[in-house]
Design a protein around this motif. Sequence first.
Motif, mmCIF file in Angstrom:
data_model
loop_
_atom_site.group_PDB
_atom_site.id
_atom_site.type_symbol
_atom_site.label_atom_id
_atom_site.label_comp_id
_atom_site.label_asym_id
_atom_site.label_seq_id
_atom_site.Cartn_x
_atom_site.Cartn_y
_atom_site.Cartn_z
ATOM 1 N N CYS A 259 0.646 -1.525 0.260
ATOM 2 C CA CYS A 259 0.012 -0.037 -0.107
ATOM 3 C C CYS A 259 0.683 1.337 0.005
ATOM 4 C CB CYS A 259 -0.640 0.098 1.435
ATOM 5 S SG CYS A 259 -1.652 1.667 1.199
ATOM 6 N N PHE B 242 -5.712 -7.113 1.098
ATOM 7 C CA PHE B 242 -5.298 -5.474 0.675
ATOM 8 C C PHE B 242 -6.365 -5.500 0.071
ATOM 9 C CE2 PHE B 242 -2.854 -3.656 -3.198
ATOM 10 C CZ PHE B 242 -2.866 -1.906 -2.248
ATOM 11 N N LEU C 132 -7.438 -1.686 1.666
ATOM 12 C CA LEU C 132 -7.725 -0.525 0.960
ATOM 13 C C LEU C 132 -8.829 0.340 1.578
ATOM 14 C CD1 LEU C 132 -6.421 -1.364 -2.353
ATOM 15 C CD2 LEU C 132 -5.857 0.129 -0.745
ATOM 16 N N TYR D 270 -8.150 2.978 -6.595
ATOM 17 C CA TYR D 270 -6.429 2.292 -6.328
ATOM 18 C C TYR D 270 -5.598 2.764 -7.338
ATOM 19 C CZ TYR D 270 -2.485 1.701 -3.476
ATOM 20 O OH TYR D 270 -1.491 2.028 -3.543
#
Length: 880
Positions: free
Chosen positions: A342, A355, A359, A370
Amino acid sequence: MQNRSVDWADRCIYECKECSPPETFDTHSKVSYHVKKKHCMAMKDYTTKFGRAMIYEEKHTCQICGSHVLWERSSIYQHIYQVHNRMTMEEYGRLMTAYKDAPAEPVQKATRQMSYVESNIDWTNECVFECKLCQPTRKFNSKNKISFHVKRMHSLKMTEYNSMYGTSLLSRSWHTCQICGISILCDYFSLYQHVTKGHKVSLNDYQEQLMTNYDAERIEWLNRCIFGCKICKAEFSFRSDFTAHIESVHNMTMNGYRKDNGTVFKHKEIHICQIKSCGKKFCWETLSLKAHIEKKHEMQAIEYYERFMTNYAEKSPTSESNRKGSGVEPVDSRINQCEYQCHLCDEIFDVDRYFSEHLKNTHHVTKNDYKASFGLGLSKKVVQNCQLCKGNPKEFIMDQAYLGVHIRITHKQSINSYLQKVEAAHEIPEDIKDTEDWCYQCRFICCETVFRQKWKFDRHIGASHGILVSEFYEQNRHSPGYFLRKMYHTCKVCSKEIVCDKGPLQSHVRTHDLSLDGYYQNFVLNPIPPPSDWMNIAIHKNVIHTCQICHQNVPWNADKIAPHLASHNVTADLYKQHCMVAYKFNKAATAHMSNDSNWSDKNQWECKVEGCRVPLASRVKLVLHIQRVHTLTALEYFRAHKDSLQTDKQHKCQLCCAKILWDSYYLREHMRIKHKMKLVTYKNKFIANYNAEITADEARSKRRKFPNKIAKKKIEHKPAKKIISQSDAEIWATGCLFSCQMCVPASPIAGQDEFTSHLIKTHNTPFYKYAKQYQDYKLVSGFHFCKICQKNVKWDIDPLTKHFEDIHKLSLEEYYEDHKPKMPKLVNGASQASTDKDDAADNQNEDFDNIENTENIDDTGENIMISEVQSISAVLGTEV
């Protein structure tokens, strides 16, 4: 009131406000039928327009368990059928002669009512379900409740809902049956079906006999989870203590606690059953583990501990608290070999799902938004050729979200069965220096044998199959790919990704004037952490940053963020240390990112499968929908339904004025084929100033202002070019040596074109007939490692010329002058025909990666021993 029933089971009153005067009914089914037939309106549309139809509500006290349900036939029937072992209304009606009312618990008045209220068996509902049709989404703690809600509020069956919108299960929890030891979804419906039908036991009896004293004998190693009360911050090692605390101290049921506070775990660990034939996964607590060990495997807990727990630490996965995610089930590191970083908080994750959850939960941004703003985030990239695909094998990222989904959906197999097939291949032992082990991270598979070194794999292909690696897919059309593990290394100097194999790595580090050993000592063995540059992580100019101090949005670049932080008297390093760890985008920034990432999809699509009609925003989403929901391929669907596109908005290319359907699928293909450009590059350069009326002259000026990489490279090199003779480039490009055995004595000929011409002119024999008759006609056949794209190309004039012109838009002479490749070397220590003699002596095999000589190849596979031959260019007319 019309249509009033005399049945004791109907006491609620409903009213149709569409009628004048309003008409009343005593059951929900009657008012629904009336609204549908008389007013041609679905009940959910009626509720949206007029609100709740119920004008009088009364609760019924169950005469068996004392629960309170809506006093209506359907609600009472559903309660006694599910909770009280399928009791009929006639049997229950006999109890109504001595009806006793009990004071109902205060309930919140709302527009929705469930078909029944929670019974005293509230431990059965630990899963969370979500209705995606409601805005905002509404959550339920049982399957029955969401089924009732979807049917009443949206007039859909759960099967229809699941086919149109996917599963409603948001959070999954498991219960270990205390009778047989298997895992069941911890939901009332699933538990009721299993216990009553499988074991012929009511849920009340199951709870009273098996769910009360399950941890009377407290064994410490069976409990590694910690239960935390979020109300008073108390911690407990045993579930029974936690449950008693919630009920006695806070006067709450467990269902009520979960609704208000979420999970009961403060720290959660997963235990994998160590018995090889099992391998099931459980929460590490007595309720789950003890029953499984004793009932499923007929073994006492102490015996299991003595036999399997001494070496458990070596085989167990990391605890859930140490993994960066909130998934209940642990993941298999064999299928998840990538790492994700990240860029906002520098956290590292080993699973794409973790992940994505990070986020969403920490930074309030979706993974797609993202990626569009900060890139993919892969800090360690590992791909694999699917070993189940036959012909045209594809590469997939080694993650359960990519390769795992492909295995399950395309091949209908489990990940475990796929891994067992892959692991059945034998990896041959190879002697590799300790200092070079880091650069042999790829794995190549053929004939169920795994190789670590590429040159050994090439030698196997040539010796065992008589073909070149470039001919592998042509000769083996029904074979899977040979990359069992293709890992990329990110150069510590220029951040470029290179295949983690010695050949490509050695070629790349030489561009930085480094040897492989020097690179290893300076950058791999003692890595230097890159400087923090969080203010420049955005990949385009349209990303905005939400200040964590004043919550204002500013453009994400150093020129804008630095003055803004100075206004708060905060340095960039201090801000990163205190604010970026828990950085959150505000709603305006999230909406801006979502609109920006979806710029390429301006049209609407609709699924035309009968009974579906789901609207979708892009062709890609439509294809994913029909694959996952309807199990159709894109080809099958579009053959049957050619009218899925609902709008027809066109995009005018800012480089060539061509009109393309404004959809990411078509725009991406146009940019790739026509302009050799990625869609994100096009977006960053031209979409901010998009002109729908652009002319050809304006587009031409934009092409000149923003040349692509290929054009830029040609412009940069063109002024510095020297006039080179065509013979030098052609001599270098002639890297294959053939033997004409029809001549007496056999004559060596360089280059396939010359060899083919010789066969026709001298012997009147085409090449394919000669190849069938004479097997050992290839004396030397190798590959050149392209210095631009790092791909192996057959070392002969035609393949090299075609590769450079088609892929890189360069002539053979231009490539030779730009990169100065070394002449192919056949004899150890022999001089080269190239003027770059000294450089060629440094490394005999820099570009000659794949060499075959079935007669005279040594064990190392590095030198071709042909006496009296100095180079391929000098081979003609030389006696061998």
